[in-house]
Design a protein around this motif. Structure first.
Motif, mmCIF file in Angstrom:
data_model
loop_
_atom_site.group_PDB
_atom_site.id
_atom_site.type_symbol
_atom_site.label_atom_id
_atom_site.label_comp_id
_atom_site.label_asym_id
_atom_site.label_seq_id
_atom_site.Cartn_x
_atom_site.Cartn_y
_atom_site.Cartn_z
ATOM 1 N N CYS A 1 0.796 -1.056 0.112
ATOM 2 C CA CYS A 1 0.029 0.010 0.123
ATOM 3 C C CYS A 1 0.901 1.133 0.174
ATOM 4 O O CYS A 1 2.139 1.149 0.232
ATOM 5 N N GLN B 1 0.480 3.896 1.876
ATOM 6 C CA GLN B 1 0.925 4.708 3.135
ATOM 7 C C GLN B 1 1.753 3.606 3.883
ATOM 8 O O GLN B 1 1.568 2.347 3.856
ATOM 9 N N THR B 2 2.490 4.126 4.940
ATOM 10 C CA THR B 2 3.172 3.478 5.709
ATOM 11 C C THR B 2 2.210 2.992 6.721
ATOM 12 O O THR B 2 1.070 3.785 7.229
ATOM 13 N N TRP B 3 2.811 2.294 7.761
ATOM 14 C CA TRP B 3 2.106 1.769 8.906
ATOM 15 C C TRP B 3 1.941 3.192 9.813
ATOM 16 O O TRP B 3 0.612 3.253 10.458
ATOM 17 N N GLU C 1 1.774 6.195 9.018
ATOM 18 C CA GLU C 1 0.727 7.036 8.175
ATOM 19 C C GLU C 1 -0.747 6.787 8.281
ATOM 20 O O GLU C 1 -1.593 7.515 8.197
ATOM 21 N N LEU C 2 -0.883 5.502 8.502
ATOM 22 C CA LEU C 2 -2.330 5.048 8.369
ATOM 23 C C LEU C 2 -2.646 4.740 9.623
ATOM 24 O O LEU C 2 -2.451 3.584 10.663
ATOM 25 N N PHE D 1 -4.117 -2.332 5.382
ATOM 26 C CA PHE D 1 -2.638 -2.058 4.938
ATOM 27 C C PHE D 1 -2.423 -3.523 4.453
ATOM 28 O O PHE D 1 -2.805 -4.558 5.240
#
Length: 54
Positions: A5, A7-9, A11-12, A17
């Motif tokens: 995905c 986004q990084t962890w 950022e989310l 994910f």
């Protein structure tokens, strides 16, 4: 394991994910920065677990 995905962890904060582990795509739900559940698991030959005919 490779993040798929955008986004990084970090950022989310909450949401789906997606990661790939040697051709196995795993979608996990990040619930407020905690692993909550596995939404889907799809093999490279498109088999799904748990099985759904979609």
């Amino acid at each position: 394991m490779v993040r798929v995905c955008a986004q990084t962890w970090d950022e989310l904060y909450a949401g789906m994910f997606l990661v790939d582990i040697e051709g196995l795509s795993i979608t996990i739900f990040n619930d407020c920065d905690e692993l909550d559940y596995c939404e889907a698991c799809v093999s490279s030959d498109r088999r799904r677990c748990p099985y759904s005919p979609a």
